[in-house]
Design a protein around this motif. Structure first.
Motif, short mmCIF file in Angstrom:
data_model
loop_
_atom_site.label_atom_id
_atom_site.label_comp_id
_atom_site.label_asym_id
_atom_site.label_seq_id
_atom_site.Cartn_x
_atom_site.Cartn_y
_atom_site.Cartn_z
N ASP A 51 0.82 -1.21 0.00
CA ASP A 51 0.00 0.00 0.00
C ASP A 51 0.85 1.26 0.00
OD1 ASP A 51 -2.22 -1.58 0.04
OD2 ASP A 51 -2.52 -1.44 2.22
N SER A 52 1.92 1.23 0.80
CA SER A 52 2.69 2.47 0.92
C SER A 52 4.16 2.26 0.66
CB SER A 52 2.53 3.04 2.33
OG SER A 52 2.95 2.09 3.30
N ALA A 53 4.59 1.05 0.19
CA ALA A 53 6.00 0.80 -0.04
C ALA A 53 6.18 -0.31 -1.06
CB ALA A 53 6.68 0.41 1.27
N VAL A 54 7.37 -0.29 -1.65
CA VAL A 54 7.81 -1.38 -2.50
C VAL A 54 8.68 -2.28 -1.62
CG1 VAL A 54 9.11 -2.05 -4.55
CG2 VAL A 54 7.77 0.06 -4.55
N GLU A 55 8.29 -3.54 -1.47
CA GLU A 55 8.95 -4.44 -0.53
C GLU A 55 9.95 -5.34 -1.24
OE1 GLU A 55 5.78 -6.48 1.37
OE2 GLU A 55 5.40 -4.86 2.82
N PHE A 56 11.17 -5.41 -0.67
CA PHE A 56 12.22 -6.30 -1.14
C PHE A 56 12.38 -7.45 -0.13
CE2 PHE A 56 13.10 -2.62 -3.61
CZ PHE A 56 13.74 -3.07 -4.76
N ARG A 57 12.63 -8.62 -0.66
CA ARG A 57 12.86 -9.80 0.17
C ARG A 57 14.34 -10.17 0.12
NH1 ARG A 57 10.41 -15.88 -0.87
NH2 ARG A 57 10.82 -16.73 1.23
N VAL A 58 14.98 -10.18 1.31
CA VAL A 58 16.41 -10.45 1.42
C VAL A 58 16.58 -11.80 2.12
CG1 VAL A 58 18.62 -9.66 2.34
CG2 VAL A 58 16.90 -7.99 1.57
N LEU A 59 17.34 -12.72 1.49
CA LEU A 59 17.59 -14.05 2.04
C LEU A 59 19.09 -14.30 2.13
CD1 LEU A 59 14.98 -16.08 -0.07
CD2 LEU A 59 14.68 -15.17 2.23
N PHE A 60 19.53 -14.77 3.27
CA PHE A 60 20.94 -15.16 3.44
C PHE A 60 21.04 -16.23 4.52
CE2 PHE A 60 20.22 -11.53 6.21
CZ PHE A 60 20.80 -11.92 7.41
N TRP A 61 22.16 -16.96 4.53
CA TRP A 61 22.39 -18.07 5.46
C TRP A 61 23.54 -17.72 6.41
CZ3 TRP A 61 19.90 -22.91 5.68
CH2 TRP A 61 18.92 -23.12 4.69
N VAL A 62 23.38 -18.19 7.64
CA VAL A 62 24.44 -18.04 8.64
C VAL A 62 24.90 -19.42 9.08
CG1 VAL A 62 23.66 -15.79 9.45
CG2 VAL A 62 22.78 -17.85 10.53
N GLU A 63 26.17 -19.53 9.47
CA GLU A 63 26.75 -20.83 9.82
C GLU A 63 26.31 -21.31 11.20
OE1 GLU A 63 28.98 -24.17 9.03
OE2 GLU A 63 28.83 -22.43 7.68
N ASN A 64 26.19 -20.38 12.14
CA ASN A 64 25.89 -20.74 13.53
C ASN A 64 24.53 -20.21 13.91
OD1 ASN A 64 25.83 -21.08 16.36
ND2 ASN A 64 28.06 -20.94 16.48
N PHE A 65 23.66 -21.11 14.34
CA PHE A 65 22.31 -20.71 14.71
C PHE A 65 22.31 -19.73 15.87
CE2 PHE A 65 18.54 -21.28 17.33
CZ PHE A 65 17.51 -21.10 16.41
N GLY A 66 23.25 -19.87 16.76
CA GLY A 66 23.27 -19.01 17.93
C GLY A 66 23.64 -17.57 17.63
N LEU A 67 24.14 -17.30 16.40
CA LEU A 67 24.59 -15.95 16.07
C LEU A 67 23.70 -15.25 15.05
CD1 LEU A 67 28.43 -16.65 15.74
CD2 LEU A 67 27.19 -15.79 17.73
N TRP A 68 22.60 -15.89 14.67
CA TRP A 68 21.84 -15.31 13.57
C TRP A 68 21.18 -13.98 13.94
CZ3 TRP A 68 16.54 -14.36 13.14
CH2 TRP A 68 15.74 -14.83 14.19
N ILE A 69 20.82 -13.81 15.20
CA ILE A 69 20.21 -12.55 15.61
C ILE A 69 21.23 -11.42 15.56
CG2 ILE A 69 19.14 -11.35 17.56
CD1 ILE A 69 17.84 -13.93 18.38
N ASP A 70 22.45 -11.67 15.98
CA ASP A 70 23.49 -10.65 15.93
C ASP A 70 23.82 -10.28 14.49
OD1 ASP A 70 23.67 -10.67 18.69
OD2 ASP A 70 25.23 -12.22 18.72
#
Length: 830
Positions: free
Chosen positions: A751-770
């Protein structure tokens, strides 16, 4: 000549015919004679053995006699027996004279000492008795062998028979002479052994008689313990208080010294062995300290955390080692236990120096002085009523010192352990009872209570340091094991282990203190005997018999197995939590199988050791299965689910999972339920059945990788190629995996923006938030730098009408509200 031949032939024919005619009549007689002759021949063969067989027998018997001579040549070891028996005879004579002396007032403590002494004497005599019995059995065996040889046929041969070879005659004569010599030596040894056997038998009878006399005196003393044995303080004493206290002291000192030296001598082998163990334990602890000082960077900080071991290693080892000695030595005497208590209390005093404030340490020194007086008085062999006022004064001083400790504890609650106040109150109560018993003429009871209270308090303090020092040794050993970060010991939470282990050692210390206390009040033997009778008496329930001892053993072994299983699970879970990146190296849910195995083995051992039949266990299991059928389905479902989880391993300790809308890290896979540590710090208890029945998401089942998805919106006026370039550039950081390749897609026109979808992989599950945080911060900064607008919802408000005309002077809503208020007031007046 021819006629003569014919005559002879006719004669033989007639003779044969006559023999044939009479053969039928005398056939039975002839057969009987033949059988008798055959039996006689066989008997003659037996009575006259062959020459070769006789020579072989003679050789075997000669070897056998030489072996018997060797046995008889080893005389009975009388050195130790002759050393022990005279001492035992003198000592039993002294005990008998003391018991038969009507003027002697033997204390109940001394009676216990005499009883203990007789038990040690009995043990010594039994050792000598076993030696004599073993020797007697050897002599009996030799006697039977000689008798067997003498009954052989070879000894019934007539050596004067000319049909026997001369050499053979000589061998038989020599064999008989050798047998006679062996028999003569046997008789000498039998007489010699019988002499000692008689003395030992007489000693055992005497010991049994004295034991019965002591038991009778003890029962009499126990009954009189609560009775009045001296006058009230305000009455004139009827007892002889003129006994020389110093004389009693020195006589008792000599007697206890003799008993102690003899006891140590009898326990010399065990004493040497324990001395070696003590030395090895000291060297081990000392080596731990050397390793810490040599290899640890922060050795000073590590050693400062331990208050006793680094500064006084030898004394610390004494405090740990000596309290368990009474359980290792058999029938320890009072003098032996008193010496051990003196060593422990003096050692504790040295260790406490500098750890307590000066006022509290002086209080402890005063208490140690009272302790020494009580323990020395406890060694007196006779009841000495002149001690009355000394004991009265000691009780009052002890109560005063205890009250000071309570006052100090309340003003400094963190300096002393919490149980000290309870212990002090118990001490005060015992001393108050001692004073009351003294006032009401119960001198023996008063002394017993005062001595028990003082010794028990000192022993409790020593056992408290016993636990603390063991904790310090464990801590220092853990620090020594921390050599590499990958080693198991480097991940151990010492405080968590301390909480678990300290409970065990506090329990051991409590049992030791209970043993000491019962011994101090002279109730240990009674308690053990009553407990043995109570636990071993068979009881009936319906059609089955049982004993409380079997039940106690059963529950004790089950409890121990559960403690072992829980601790194994605890240590294994610590190890697994530190190996989150290598799932294959973790035990995970296999810990549950280990726990179940330990519990199963413990249960089987408990059933076997307790004597409970498996048929009775089957009845219990049958009743349990009936309960399962009615109301335990859920519990059994969770138990079975736990076993399935252990075998299938869909989750492991340390896995990041989501189940039932809850997410977190698996902390424990239990028998009935599992624990999940949520990301907010809470612990979620989930039944094992729910883990199998609900949809379970395991983020770390096969690896630690995770795909991160971002939805980024930009305004419609933005340059889409520039946005894609910025997003792709921010995905070039090292923490993001290159394979699979990061992707940027134009997702949708919102409605008010053009949305981009960004996908990437991280090696360690415990660090994905950082990593996600780092990427989003980079995107926001780049958008701001390149003028890319991130839209947010906006609304335009158009006012078509307003109930009142706004005054141009009104600048705020507050002024408008004030104007409305004034108008309402004006209208109300009108």
């Amino acid at each position: 000549m021819k006629f003569y031949s014919i005559f002879i032939s006719i004669f033989f024919l007639i003779t044969s015919a006559e023999a044939t005619l009479f053969d039928y009549q005398g056939l039975d007689t002839l057969l009987k004679v033949s059988e008798k002759e055959s039996l006689q021949q066989e008997k003659n063969k037996e009575e006259k053995p062959s020459l070769e067989g006789s020579i072989r027998k003679g050789q075997d018997y000669t070897i056998q006699l030489n072996r018997m001579n060797f046995i008889l040549g080893k005389e009975l070891d009388t050195l130790e027996i002759m050393e022990d028996i005279p001492w035992v005879e003198r000592l039993t004579g002294v005990v008998e004279n003391r018991l038969n002396d009507p003027t002697s007032l033997i204390s109940i403590r001394y009676l216990n000492e005499l009883d203990n002494l007789l038990r040690n004497i009995r043990a010594q005599v039994e050792v000598a008795e076993r030696k004599v019995t073993a020797r007697t059995e050897e002599l009996v065996s030799v006697r039977e062998q000689i008798q067997e040889i003498k009954e052989d046929q070879i000894f019934r041969l007539d050596v004067r028979d000319p049909s026997i070879l001369k050499e053979y005659q000589t061998a038989i004569v020599q064999l008989r002479e050798q047998t006679e010599k062996t028999e003569s030596l046997l008789n000498e040894q039998r007489v010699f052994t019988a002499y000692y056997q008689t003395r030992i038998s007489r000693m055992m009878i005497k010991i049994s008689e004295l034991s019965e006399m002591i038991d009778a005196e003890k029962r009499k003393a126990e009954k009189a313990l609560l009775s009045k044995d001296m006058a009230f303080p305000w009455e004139k004493s009827k007892t002889d208080s003129s006994l020389n206290l110093s004389g009693v002291f020195f006589e008792s000192l000599k007697l206890n010294e003799a008993i102690l030296s003899r006891y140590i001598k009898n326990q010399l082998g065990l004493t040497i062995f324990l001395s070696v163990i003590f030395l090895l334990f000291y060297l081990w602890v000392n080596n731990i300290l050397k390793v810490i000082k040599a290899e640890k960077e922060f050795s000073n900080i590590i050693l400062e955390r331990a208050n006793y071991v680094p500064k006084n290693t030898f004394l610390s080892v004494i405090v740990v080692f000596f309290p368990i000695l009474p359980f290792i030595f058999s029938n320890p005497t009072i003098s032996f236990l008193t010496v051990l208590n003196w060593i422990i209390v003096v050692t504790v005093t040295v260790l406490l120096y500098g750890k307590f404030p000066k006022s509290l340490f002086r209080n402890w020194l005063a208490f140690v002085f009272i302790f020494l007086i009580y323990t020395v008085s406890n060694l007196y062999r006779d009841i000495n009523y002149s001690e009355r006022w000394y004991l009265f004064a000691l009780s009052i001083i002890g109560i005063f010192l205890a009250l000071r400790i309570v006052k100090f504890q309340r003003s400094n609650p963190d300096l002393l352990p919490t149980f000290i106040e309870v212990l002090v109150k118990f001490y005060i109560a015992m001393q108050v009872l001692s004073i009351l018993a003294n006032v009401f003429g119960r001198f023996t009871l008063s002394k017993l209570l005062g001595t028990a209270a003082t010794m028990s308090f000192a022993q409790a303090v020593g056992l408290y340091l016993f636990v603390l020092i063991i904790m310090e040794v464990i801590y220092l050993q853990i620090e020594v094991g921390r050599k590499k970060e990958t080693e198991f010991t480097s991940f151990i939470d010492f405080h968590g282990i301390q909480k678990r282990v300290k409970k065990v050692f506090y329990g051991i210390a409590a049992l030791i203190w209970t043993y000491y206390f019962l011994d101090n009040i002279s109730l240990l033997d009674i308690f053990i005997e009553k407990s043995r009778v109570f636990l071993s008496t068979e009881r009936s329930l319906i059609n089955s018999t049982f004993t409380f001892g079997n039940i106690l053993i059963f529950f004790l072994l089950v409890y121990v197995s559960s403690v072992v299983a829980n601790n194994i699970a605890y240590f294994a879970s610590i190890k697994d939590q530190q190996k989150g990146e290598s799932r294959d190296k973790r035990l995970g849910s296999s810990i549950l199988l280990i726990r179940l195995s330990v519990l199963a083995v413990g249960f089987l051992l408990a059933v076997g050791a307790s004597g409970i039949g498996f048929d009775k266990i089957a009845i219990v299991l049958g009743a349990l299965s009936l309960g399962i059928g009615f109301g335990l389905q859920t519990i059994v479902n969770n138990l079975v689910s736990g076993v399935i989880l252990a075998f299938e391993k869909p989750i492991q300790i340390g896995d990041a999972i989501e189940v039932g809308g809850r997410s977190g890290t698996v902390k424990e896979v239990g028998i009935r339920s599992s624990k999940i540590l949520a990301y907010d710090g809470s612990e979620i208890i989930i039944p094992n059945g729910d883990l199998l029945s609900q949809h379970l998401i395991n983020w770390t089942l096969s690896d630690q990788k995770r795909r991160v998805e971002l939805i980024i919106g930009v305004s419609y006026g933005s340059d889409m190629d520039l946005v894609s370039e910025i997003l792709t550039k921010q995905l070039q950081i090292d923490e993001i995996m290159k394979n699979p390749t990061p992707k940027v897609f134009l997702q949708s026109f919102a409605d008010s923006a053009v949305e981009f979808r960004v996908l990437f992989w991280v090696e360690n599950f415990g660090l994905w938030i950082d990593i996600r945080n780092k990427v989003m911060r980079g995107i926001f900064a780049s958008f701001k730098e390149n003028g890319v607008e991130i839209p947010f919802p906006q609304r335009d408000l158009n006012l078509k009408a307003f109930p009142n005309i706004l005054d141009e002077k009104i600048k705020s809503i507050g002024e408008l509200e004030e104007l409305e208020k004034l108008k309402r007031n004006q209208d109300s007046k009108d």
